[in-house]
Design a protein around this motif. Structure first.
Motif, short mmCIF file in Angstrom:
data_model
loop_
_atom_site.label_atom_id
_atom_site.label_comp_id
_atom_site.label_asym_id
_atom_site.label_seq_id
_atom_site.Cartn_x
_atom_site.Cartn_y
_atom_site.Cartn_z
N ALA A 73 -8.35 -5.91 -4.21
CA ALA A 73 -7.35 -4.81 -2.89
C ALA A 73 -6.47 -4.33 -3.53
O ALA A 73 -6.45 -4.27 -4.88
N VAL A 74 -6.57 -3.58 -2.74
CA VAL A 74 -5.83 -2.59 -2.90
C VAL A 74 -4.33 -2.27 -2.23
O VAL A 74 -4.87 -2.09 -0.87
N ILE A 75 -3.14 -1.92 -2.97
CA ILE A 75 -1.98 -2.50 -1.78
C ILE A 75 -0.95 -1.43 -1.59
O ILE A 75 -0.07 -1.43 -3.31
N THR A 76 -0.76 -0.07 -1.87
CA THR A 76 -0.23 0.71 -1.51
C THR A 76 1.11 0.40 -0.25
O THR A 76 1.78 0.23 -0.15
N THR A 77 2.13 2.01 -0.81
CA THR A 77 3.35 1.58 0.04
C THR A 77 3.12 1.53 1.72
O THR A 77 3.68 1.38 3.14
N ASP A 78 2.76 2.83 1.69
CA ASP A 78 2.02 3.01 3.01
C ASP A 78 0.42 3.81 3.69
O ASP A 78 0.14 5.12 2.37
N ILE A 79 -0.52 3.02 3.55
CA ILE A 79 -2.01 4.17 3.76
C ILE A 79 -2.20 5.01 4.44
O ILE A 79 -2.85 5.77 3.78
N ASP A 108 4.94 -0.97 3.10
CA ASP A 108 5.84 -0.34 3.90
C ASP A 108 7.77 -0.18 3.29
O ASP A 108 7.84 -0.33 3.86
N GLU A 109 7.16 -0.09 1.87
CA GLU A 109 8.59 -0.29 0.91
C GLU A 109 9.51 -1.58 0.96
O GLU A 109 11.03 -1.17 0.96
N SER A 110 8.57 -2.57 1.57
CA SER A 110 9.79 -3.74 2.12
C SER A 110 8.81 -4.88 0.56
O SER A 110 7.86 -4.94 0.37
N VAL A 111 10.18 -5.16 -0.25
CA VAL A 111 10.00 -6.59 -0.89
C VAL A 111 8.99 -7.36 -0.06
O VAL A 111 7.56 -8.40 -0.70
N ILE A 130 -4.72 -3.57 -7.44
CA ILE A 130 -4.45 -2.66 -7.61
C ILE A 130 -3.34 -2.37 -7.11
O ILE A 130 -3.13 -1.98 -5.64
N ILE A 131 -1.98 -1.57 -7.30
CA ILE A 131 -0.70 -1.82 -6.14
C ILE A 131 0.13 -0.69 -6.80
O ILE A 131 0.55 -0.60 -7.84
N ALA A 132 0.40 0.19 -5.30
CA ALA A 132 1.23 1.14 -6.06
C ALA A 132 2.90 0.03 -5.80
O ALA A 132 3.79 0.16 -4.47
N PRO A 133 3.76 0.38 -6.47
CA PRO A 133 4.80 -1.82 -6.26
C PRO A 133 6.34 -0.94 -6.04
O PRO A 133 6.26 0.35 -5.94
N VAL A 134 7.31 -1.44 -4.88
CA VAL A 134 8.14 -1.57 -4.40
C VAL A 134 9.35 -1.68 -4.88
O VAL A 134 8.81 -2.35 -6.10
#
Length: 342
Positions: A73-79, A108-111, A130-134
């Protein structure tokens, strides 16, 4: 229509169910052939029969049997963000080399949304993420860690979070380079427009700017705006800053650069005659105006490939989590040229 099973393929191909299973679950090797203990000609025959019959591998069942899904999985803040869209494309390309399917999601920058997306991808028995954390997203990330799912942080760091891989840009150096670029052109009253987000990439770029200004005996001016702020807010900052003698701006993200260029256009101001600019990330708009825009470029392909490589080593070889730091590059432009003539 009857559902085609692995037994149907085995019977039609004249081989055992076990052999068909080996073939259908094998990855493609570097030589272009399936990496499995089956004669290549037999494997090709099995694949041809499976294709002719319309057999589809039951990924969920295979995952339960093997304990692996060959899915990350890839989790970005806004793809839809230019940076994350570009890096996601490279991640998907690199993942294919290791036989991974990729699931994408945005926080979406939301926890709360990050927590929800994490629950969803973990339910798919993913092999890694892979994650871009908020800011404040540690709890969601620990869900993956507690589930023994390898995690790689991309672009953004979280201090004190152990057991995760990290692939980051040297953002302090990026801020330093951008500021030095302006100082080297003779600018001294340099301002920075930044987001009021508590994320490492932004705060470290600010740190690089501030430390460079201080080391040169110059005063720092950082103007923080809400994430997603309209160009009208940026326009007000530019007007006020110019009244106070601002000569140049460092803009640490593409979206801030785009807002600033829109604000300058509405004010009928030009670079570099009225104000100099150093932007961030790559964009066609930096070359489409009357002057080209100097900017810092992040190595998207490297960031993506190193993230996948690190995650794969943690999944496949149980390698320890490590930290990889990459450098940005300066792209020169007329937006900082004091001698520019139209």
């Amino acid at each position: 229509m009857k559902k085609i099973t692995i037994k149907d393929v085995a019977r039609e191909a004249g081989v055992s169910v076990t052999l068909v299973s080996f073939v259908m679950n094998a990855k493609m090797g570097a030589n272009g052939r399936l990496d499995c203990p089956v004669n290549p000609e037999t494997a090709e025959r099995v694949l041809a029969v499976a294709k002719r019959l319309g057999y589809r591998r039951n990924v969920a069942a295979a995952s339960l049997r093997s304990g692996k899904s060959n899915t990350i999985a890839v989790i970005t803040t806004d793809i839809s963000n230019r940076f994350f869209a570009g890096i996601s494309r490279y991640i998907e390309d690199k993942s294919v080399e290791y036989g991974y399917t990729v699931l994408f999601g945005s926080s979406d920058e939301s926890v709360d949304k990050l927590d929800s997306v994490m629950d969803t991808v973990l339910a798919y028995n993913i092999d890694g993420v892979i994650i871009a954390p908020v800011p404040g997203g540690e709890t969601a990330i620990r869900k993956a860690i507690d589930a023994k799912v390898p995690v790689v942080l991309l672009d953004r760091d979280i201090d004190g979070l152990e057991g995760v891989g990290k692939v980051l840009l040297d953002d302090v150096d990026a801020g330093r380079q951008a500021t030095e670029l302006l100082i080297g052109k003779g600018y001294t009253n340099i301002h920075m427009i930044s987001y009021d987000l508590d994320i490492s990439s932004i705060s470290e770029r600010e740190e690089g700017y501030k430390s460079t200004m201080s080391n040169r005996g110059l005063e720092s001016h950082v103007h923080n705006v809400p994430y997603g702020a309209s160009y009208l807010i940026v326009r007000d900052i530019i007007q006020e800053s110019l009244k106070n003698g601002a000569e140049a701006f460092f803009l640490p993200t593409y979206s801030l650069a785009a807002s600033t260029l829109g604000a300058l256009k509405s004010l009928n101001l030009h670079t570099p005659e009225d104000v100099a600019i150093v932007a961030f990330d790559e964009s066609d708009i930096y070359r489409l105006g009357r002057t080209s825009i100097a900017h810092m470029v992040q190595p998207l392909k490297q960031l993506a490939e190193k993230s996948v490589e690190l995650l794969h080593s943690m999944i496949d070889q149980n390698a320890p989590a490590s930290k990889i730091i990459l450098k940005s590059e300066v792209v020169a432009g007329e937006s900082i040229d004091r001698n520019y003539k139209k």
